[in-house]
Design a protein around this motif. Structure first.
Motif, PDB file in Angstrom:
ATOM      1  N   LEU A   1       0.858  -1.176   0.000  1.00  0.00           N
ATOM      2  CA  LEU A   1       0.000   0.000   0.000  1.00  0.00           C
ATOM      3  C   LEU A   1       0.896   1.228   0.000  1.00  0.00           C
ATOM      4  O   LEU A   1       1.714   1.402   0.900  1.00  0.00           O
ATOM      5  CB  LEU A   1      -0.909  -0.011   1.223  1.00  0.00           C
ATOM      6  N   LYS A   2       0.753   2.073  -1.024  1.00  0.00           N
ATOM      7  CA  LYS A   2       1.635   3.220  -1.167  1.00  0.00           C
ATOM      8  C   LYS A   2       1.619   4.122   0.056  1.00  0.00           C
ATOM      9  O   LYS A   2       2.665   4.573   0.542  1.00  0.00           O
ATOM     10  CB  LYS A   2       1.255   4.006  -2.423  1.00  0.00           C
ATOM     11  N   TRP A   3       0.412   4.404   0.582  1.00  0.00           N
ATOM     12  CA  TRP A   3       0.335   5.312   1.723  1.00  0.00           C
ATOM     13  C   TRP A   3       1.068   4.735   2.932  1.00  0.00           C
ATOM     14  O   TRP A   3       1.691   5.475   3.713  1.00  0.00           O
ATOM     15  CB  TRP A   3      -1.128   5.620   2.073  1.00  0.00           C
ATOM     16  N   LEU A   4       1.022   3.401   3.081  1.00  0.00           N
ATOM     17  CA  LEU A   4       1.690   2.761   4.207  1.00  0.00           C
ATOM     18  C   LEU A   4       3.205   2.828   4.048  1.00  0.00           C
ATOM     19  O   LEU A   4       3.933   3.131   4.996  1.00  0.00           O
ATOM     20  CB  LEU A   4       1.222   1.310   4.329  1.00  0.00           C
ATOM     21  N   GLU A   5       3.684   2.557   2.838  1.00  0.00           N
ATOM     22  CA  GLU A   5       5.125   2.633   2.582  1.00  0.00           C
ATOM     23  C   GLU A   5       5.637   4.052   2.774  1.00  0.00           C
ATOM     24  O   GLU A   5       6.710   4.275   3.346  1.00  0.00           O
ATOM     25  CB  GLU A   5       5.433   2.126   1.172  1.00  0.00           C
ATOM     26  N   TRP A   6       4.859   5.036   2.306  1.00  0.00           N
ATOM     27  CA  TRP A   6       5.271   6.431   2.489  1.00  0.00           C
ATOM     28  C   TRP A   6       5.330   6.798   3.969  1.00  0.00           C
ATOM     29  O   TRP A   6       6.276   7.450   4.417  1.00  0.00           O
ATOM     30  CB  TRP A   6       4.311   7.363   1.751  1.00  0.00           C
ATOM     31  N   ALA A   7       4.322   6.378   4.727  1.00  0.00           N
ATOM     32  CA  ALA A   7       4.297   6.684   6.163  1.00  0.00           C
ATOM     33  C   ALA A   7       5.495   6.050   6.867  1.00  0.00           C
ATOM     34  O   ALA A   7       6.121   6.672   7.735  1.00  0.00           O
ATOM     35  CB  ALA A   7       2.990   6.196   6.778  1.00  0.00           C
ATOM     36  N   LYS A   8       5.836   4.822   6.499  1.00  0.00           N
ATOM     37  CA  LYS A   8       6.974   4.138   7.127  1.00  0.00           C
ATOM     38  C   LYS A   8       8.289   4.825   6.758  1.00  0.00           C
ATOM     39  O   LYS A   8       9.181   4.967   7.601  1.00  0.00           O
ATOM     40  CB  LYS A   8       6.997   2.663   6.731  1.00  0.00           C
ATOM     41  N   GLN A   9       8.404   5.260   5.506  1.00  0.00           N
ATOM     42  CA  GLN A   9       9.635   5.938   5.093  1.00  0.00           C
ATOM     43  C   GLN A   9       9.783   7.297   5.772  1.00  0.00           C
ATOM     44  O   GLN A   9      10.878   7.688   6.184  1.00  0.00           O
ATOM     45  CB  GLN A   9       9.658   6.073   3.572  1.00  0.00           C
TER      46      GLN A   9
ATOM     47  N   HIS B   1       4.860  -9.933   0.479  1.00  0.00           N
ATOM     48  CA  HIS B   1       4.007 -11.103   0.633  1.00  0.00           C
ATOM     49  C   HIS B   1       2.608 -10.689   1.087  1.00  0.00           C
ATOM     50  O   HIS B   1       2.393  -9.565   1.527  1.00  0.00           O
ATOM     51  CB  HIS B   1       4.654 -12.077   1.618  1.00  0.00           C
ATOM     52  N   ASP B   2       1.664 -11.615   0.971  1.00  0.00           N
ATOM     53  CA  ASP B   2       0.256 -11.272   1.208  1.00  0.00           C
ATOM     54  C   ASP B   2      -0.129 -11.318   2.685  1.00  0.00           C
ATOM     55  O   ASP B   2      -1.070 -11.985   3.086  1.00  0.00           O
ATOM     56  CB  ASP B   2      -0.671 -12.155   0.367  1.00  0.00           C
ATOM     57  N   HIS B   3       0.630 -10.567   3.478  1.00  0.00           N
ATOM     58  CA  HIS B   3       0.296 -10.356   4.884  1.00  0.00           C
ATOM     59  C   HIS B   3      -0.607  -9.132   4.985  1.00  0.00           C
ATOM     60  O   HIS B   3      -0.611  -8.284   4.087  1.00  0.00           O
ATOM     61  CB  HIS B   3       1.561 -10.103   5.708  1.00  0.00           C
ATOM     62  N   PRO B   4      -1.344  -9.000   6.091  1.00  0.00           N
ATOM     63  CA  PRO B   4      -2.100  -7.760   6.309  1.00  0.00           C
ATOM     64  C   PRO B   4      -1.135  -6.574   6.415  1.00  0.00           C
ATOM     65  O   PRO B   4       0.031  -6.754   6.759  1.00  0.00           O
ATOM     66  CB  PRO B   4      -2.805  -8.007   7.649  1.00  0.00           C
ATOM     67  N   PRO B   5      -1.600  -5.368   6.124  1.00  0.00           N
ATOM     68  CA  PRO B   5      -0.731  -4.190   6.241  1.00  0.00           C
ATOM     69  C   PRO B   5      -0.151  -4.060   7.646  1.00  0.00           C
ATOM     70  O   PRO B   5      -0.818  -4.349   8.639  1.00  0.00           O
ATOM     71  CB  PRO B   5      -1.676  -3.025   5.930  1.00  0.00           C
ATOM     72  N   SER B   6       1.111  -3.633   7.723  1.00  0.00           N
ATOM     73  CA  SER B   6       1.780  -3.484   9.010  1.00  0.00           C
ATOM     74  C   SER B   6       2.553  -2.175   9.035  1.00  0.00           C
ATOM     75  O   SER B   6       3.169  -1.784   8.039  1.00  0.00           O
ATOM     76  CB  SER B   6       2.744  -4.649   9.256  1.00  0.00           C
ATOM     77  N   ALA B   7       2.536  -1.492  10.171  1.00  0.00           N
ATOM     78  CA  ALA B   7       3.285  -0.252  10.313  1.00  0.00           C
ATOM     79  C   ALA B   7       4.779  -0.504  10.435  1.00  0.00           C
ATOM     80  O   ALA B   7       5.588   0.406  10.263  1.00  0.00           O
ATOM     81  CB  ALA B   7       2.797   0.518  11.537  1.00  0.00           C
ATOM     82  N   LEU B   8       5.149  -1.747  10.730  1.00  0.00           N
ATOM     83  CA  LEU B   8       6.555  -2.095  10.906  1.00  0.00           C
ATOM     84  C   LEU B   8       7.119  -2.690   9.620  1.00  0.00           C
ATOM     85  O   LEU B   8       6.427  -3.386   8.890  1.00  0.00           O
ATOM     86  CB  LEU B   8       6.708  -3.107  12.038  1.00  0.00           C
ATOM     87  N   HIS B   9       8.384  -2.406   9.365  1.00  0.00           N
ATOM     88  CA  HIS B   9       9.078  -3.059   8.254  1.00  0.00           C
ATOM     89  C   HIS B   9       9.746  -4.299   8.834  1.00  0.00           C
ATOM     90  O   HIS B   9      10.595  -4.203   9.717  1.00  0.00           O
ATOM     91  CB  HIS B   9      10.112  -2.120   7.660  1.00  0.00           C
ATOM     92  N   VAL B  10       9.362  -5.485   8.346  1.00  0.00           N
ATOM     93  CA  VAL B  10       9.753  -6.742   8.992  1.00  0.00           C
ATOM     94  C   VAL B  10      10.465  -7.676   8.024  1.00  0.00           C
ATOM     95  O   VAL B  10       9.995  -7.913   6.906  1.00  0.00           O
ATOM     96  CB  VAL B  10       8.510  -7.463   9.571  1.00  0.00           C
TER      97      VAL B  10
END
Length: 204
Positions: A3-11, A135-144
């Motif tokens: 999800l782009k918004w999630l990746e942007w928030a994490k970055q 991978h097809d995990h639910p969205p996560s705020a953490l980079h794992v």
């Protein structure tokens, strides 16, 4: 799924964490705090998770930002894989958890299998290192990063632990309801193939 918004928030959060750790300018520090607040607001807007919880899980670390490491012990018995039923969501996963300071990946795998399944194991070889975002995990705020280590049973008896309520072995084509945040059906089936055919490890 990315999800782009999630990746942007994490970055944004990662840039802020590094900036707060190494910047000496008071005005830059203030800007980094504002950006960190913005990253929290983005997550709050799209996930509806409480702001305070996001702060504690997502924006409470200091120093240089690095991915979290999740280690899973992969244990087979004949043509079945060991899974434990998680107390937190009632779904099934390979035993494992966050890497511990002071322990090697193999030591973490042994510890987690014992705590969550009651079985004593010996680490045998690495089966895979993957980036959860691919991978097809639910969205996560953490980079794992997830590490899968093949383990061999040496003793013990199946028994639930503090975080688990059931222990069992399952065939590849008869998997139970999986804890998608911890492991996916595709990953487990790939691990069967790697173990059976001794092919290359999973690597993102």
């Amino acid at each position: 799924m990315q999800l782009k918004w999630l990746e942007w928030a994490k970055q944004i959060q990662a840039v802020c964490q590094a900036g707060l750790a190494y910047s000496k300018d008071i005005y830059d520090l203030e800007r980094f705090e504002q950006l960190r607040k913005l990253s929290i607001e983005i997550l709050n807007e799209y996930t509806e998770v409480e702001v305070e919880k996001i702060k504690s899980l997502f924006a409470n670390e200091s120093g240089y930002p690095t991915p979290k490491v999740d280690i899973r012990g992969v244990v087979f018995k004949d043509d079945k894989i060991l899974l434990v039923k998680e107390r937190v969501d009632g779904a099934w996963a390979m035993p494992g958890g966050w890497a511990d300071i002071g322990l090697s990946p193999k030591e973490v795998a042994v510890k987690e299998v014992k705590e969550e399944s009651g079985l004593d194991v010996r680490p045998v070889r690495l089966l895979g290192i993957i980036d959860k975002k691919f991978h097809d995990h639910p969205p996560s705020a953490l980079h794992v990063y997830k590490i899968f280590i093949l383990c061999e049973i040496t003793g013990g008896e199946p028994a639930a632990g503090i975080e688990t309520i059931q222990v069992d072995f399952f065939k590849k084509d008869n998997l139970p309801n999986l804890s998608a945040d911890r492991n996916t059906e595709k990953q487990i089936k790939a691990l069967f193939e790697i173990r059976n055919k001794n092919t290359e490890v999973l690597l993102d």
